[in-house]
Design an enzyme around this catalytic site. Structure first.
Site, PDB file in Angstrom:
ATOM      1  N   ARG A   1      69.065 -13.740  61.942  1.00 19.08           N
ATOM      2  CA  ARG A   1      67.615 -13.407  61.281  1.00 19.08           C
ATOM      3  C   ARG A   1      67.545 -11.924  61.359  1.00 19.08           C
ATOM      4  O   ARG A   1      66.727 -11.409  60.705  1.00 19.08           O
ATOM      5  CB  ARG A   1      66.543 -14.130  61.754  1.00 19.08           C
ATOM      6  CG  ARG A   1      66.780 -15.786  61.292  1.00 19.08           C
ATOM      7  CD  ARG A   1      65.687 -16.630  61.873  1.00 19.08           C
ATOM      8  NE  ARG A   1      66.047 -18.035  61.597  1.00 19.08           N
ATOM      9  CZ  ARG A   1      65.558 -19.010  62.355  1.00 19.08           C
ATOM     10  NH1 ARG A   1      64.742 -18.649  63.651  1.00 19.08           N
ATOM     11  NH2 ARG A   1      65.690 -20.277  61.992  1.00 19.08           N
TER      12      ARG A   1
ATOM     13  N   GLY B   1      69.450  -9.757  40.689  1.00 10.21           N
ATOM     14  CA  GLY B   1      70.275 -10.350  41.761  1.00 10.21           C
ATOM     15  C   GLY B   1      70.656 -12.049  41.627  1.00 10.21           C
ATOM     16  O   GLY B   1      70.378 -12.441  40.485  1.00 10.21           O
TER      17      GLY B   1
ATOM     18  N   ALA C   1      65.290  -8.452  40.180  1.00 11.49           N
ATOM     19  CA  ALA C   1      65.897  -9.376  38.788  1.00 11.49           C
ATOM     20  C   ALA C   1      67.224  -9.299  38.597  1.00 11.49           C
ATOM     21  O   ALA C   1      67.818 -10.301  37.645  1.00 11.49           O
ATOM     22  CB  ALA C   1      65.056  -8.643  37.465  1.00 11.49           C
TER      23      ALA C   1
ATOM     24  N   ARG D   1      63.181 -29.533  48.353  1.00 12.70           N
ATOM     25  CA  ARG D   1      64.310 -30.291  49.194  1.00 12.70           C
ATOM     26  C   ARG D   1      63.767 -31.361  49.943  1.00 12.70           C
ATOM     27  O   ARG D   1      64.375 -32.534  49.906  1.00 12.70           O
ATOM     28  CB  ARG D   1      64.722 -29.163  50.470  1.00 12.70           C
ATOM     29  CG  ARG D   1      65.775 -28.219  49.761  1.00 12.70           C
ATOM     30  CD  ARG D   1      66.065 -27.246  50.663  1.00 12.70           C
ATOM     31  NE  ARG D   1      66.907 -26.168  50.194  1.00 12.70           N
ATOM     32  CZ  ARG D   1      67.284 -24.952  50.564  1.00 12.70           C
ATOM     33  NH1 ARG D   1      66.440 -24.483  51.744  1.00 12.70           N
ATOM     34  NH2 ARG D   1      68.148 -24.179  50.246  1.00 12.70           N
TER      35      ARG D   1
ATOM     36  N   ILE E   1      59.266 -13.767  48.075  1.00 12.69           N
ATOM     37  CA  ILE E   1      60.620 -14.784  47.969  1.00 12.69           C
ATOM     38  C   ILE E   1      61.778 -14.248  49.025  1.00 12.69           C
ATOM     39  O   ILE E   1      62.256 -14.816  49.630  1.00 12.69           O
ATOM     40  CB  ILE E   1      61.376 -15.223  46.557  1.00 12.69           C
ATOM     41  CG1 ILE E   1      60.433 -16.011  45.747  1.00 12.69           C
ATOM     42  CG2 ILE E   1      62.714 -15.683  46.962  1.00 12.69           C
ATOM     43  CD1 ILE E   1      61.136 -15.970  44.289  1.00 12.69           C
ATOM     44  N   SER E   2      61.449 -12.828  49.289  1.00  9.20           N
ATOM     45  CA  SER E   2      62.415 -12.118  50.106  1.00  9.20           C
ATOM     46  C   SER E   2      62.353 -12.638  51.547  1.00  9.20           C
ATOM     47  O   SER E   2      61.300 -12.718  52.116  1.00  9.20           O
ATOM     48  CB  SER E   2      62.386 -10.722  49.834  1.00  9.20           C
ATOM     49  OG  SER E   2      62.347 -10.098  48.767  1.00  9.20           O
TER      50      SER E   2
ATOM     51  N   HIS F   1      58.641 -20.747  57.046  1.00  6.39           N
ATOM     52  CA  HIS F   1      60.031 -20.720  55.813  1.00  6.39           C
ATOM     53  C   HIS F   1      61.294 -20.464  56.686  1.00  6.39           C
ATOM     54  O   HIS F   1      62.104 -19.819  55.945  1.00  6.39           O
ATOM     55  CB  HIS F   1      59.613 -19.860  54.620  1.00  6.39           C
ATOM     56  CG  HIS F   1      60.594 -20.116  53.624  1.00  6.39           C
ATOM     57  ND1 HIS F   1      60.767 -21.388  53.017  1.00  6.39           N
ATOM     58  CD2 HIS F   1      61.439 -19.198  53.057  1.00  6.39           C
ATOM     59  CE1 HIS F   1      61.769 -21.125  52.031  1.00  6.39           C
ATOM     60  NE2 HIS F   1      62.210 -19.866  51.913  1.00  6.39           N
TER      61      HIS F   1
END
Length: 341
Positions: free
Chosen positions: A115, A39, A37, A181, A145-146, A205
């Protein structure tokens, strides 16, 4: 979705107050925990979740600086109570009783970072956090989300399986930013109001695994194949576009926080019994031969109520679907291998 309302007072000097809200109606008690939280994504995400009236308790966790974020956000006069937790010793308290856990923890992507570089750092963080989730709030919905999400979601699944707490309906890879997007870029080319646009995005993703289905976009526009190809490429490279624009000083933090808040709101609506909540997400799936795949899902009280069919694809999209499978398969296998080593 967010709704902005400008309220002007005619009795005094002209003042404007922007009120942002997500959902209305019944508001049961819901605890949301954000891991990471403090970040770049976590802070704006904490702000946006504080504005969500469906949240009654907002638990903010990070390895450092969380008390300051919690104090700052906690002064906002909305429904939820905010508590900040810092360090491994307080992770259990942050998680206990959570209905929804959002995980933006980890390092952001930087120019020149591969990556593999990202995976080597964030995979370990996700593994540790999911081990704690399995112990302290095993029935919560998990919004991952990471990055790399294509691998971190399989890592989470394996960790939960080991703990005997895996429920495939409750684990989500957040791909909403790809949808956001695609909507934005499509609206610009189609010359239609972006608020009216919807574009499903399937696959994964990252890079070529992101496949926007512009053939299913609404409202429909007669765009050339060259434009659709360019729109697809830009959607796939959206993250890189932001990283390069920030010139080494960050990644897509604000738009990701917005997208994360949108998807979290959809999950909360589903938990609260709102019907026909449909969003794209990267979940365990059988609609292709791959064990995880992003597509439209119907959300409900148990998380994923239904994984929807892909629908009709254009020839270009069919080619894109086949092209993304090897890379997505490799990313999934990499995550599974890491979790079990």
């Amino acid at each position: 979705m967010f709704r902005s309302m400008l309220v002007r007072s005619s009795a005094s000097a002209k003042q404007a107050v922007i009120r942002r809200s997500f959902s209305s109606g019944s508001v049961p008690e819901r605890k949301v925990a954000i891991l990471g939280a403090a970040g770049g994504i976590g802070q704006p995400l904490a702000l946006l979740m504080k504005l969500n009236p469906l949240v009654s308790s907002l638990s903010l966790y990070d390895i450092a600086n969380t008390p300051g974020v919690a104090a700052d956000v906690g002064h906002i006069n909305t429904r939820s109570e905010v508590v900040g937790y810092m360090g491994d010793d307080n992770l259990a308290k942050a998680l206990e009783g959570a209905d929804l856990v959002i995980i933006p923890a980890g390092v952001p992507r930087k120019p020149g970072m591969t990556r593999d570089d990202l995976f080597n750092i964030n995979a370990g963080i996700v593994k540790n956090l999911c081990t704690a989730i399995a112990k302290y709030c095993p029935h919560a919905l998990i919004n991952m989300i990471s990055n790399p999400v294509n691998s971190t979601v399989p890592i989470a699944a394996e960790i939960f399986k080991k703990a005997g707490m895996y429920d495939e309906k409750k684990l989500f890879g957040v791909t909403t930013l790809d949808v956001v997007r695609a909507r934005t870029f499509y609206a610009g080319k189609a010359n239609v109001p972006v608020a009216e646009v919807n574009v499903p995005v399937i696959g994964g993703h990252a890079g070529v695994t992101i496949l926007p289905l512009f053939s299913q976009a609404t409202p429909q526009a007669n765009l050339s194949s060259d434009i659709l190809t360019a729109l697809t490429k830009r959607t796939q490279d959206g993250g890189t576009e932001v990283v390069e624009a920030k010139a080494g000083k960050g990644s897509a933090t604000l738009s990701m926080a917005y997208a994360g808040a949108l998807f979290a709101d959809a999950c909360l609506k589903g938990l609260n019994g709102v019907p026909d909540v449909i969003e794209c997400s990267y979940v365990q799936s059988t609609i292709t031969e791959l064990p995880f795949f992003a597509s439209k899902v119907r959300l409900g009280k148990n998380g994923v109520e239904e994984v929807l069919d892909l629908g009709p694809l254009s020839d270009f999209e069919k080619e894109g679907l086949e092209a993304l499978k090897p890379e997505l398969k490799s990313s999934i296998e990499k995550g599974v291998k890491f979790a079990n080593q």
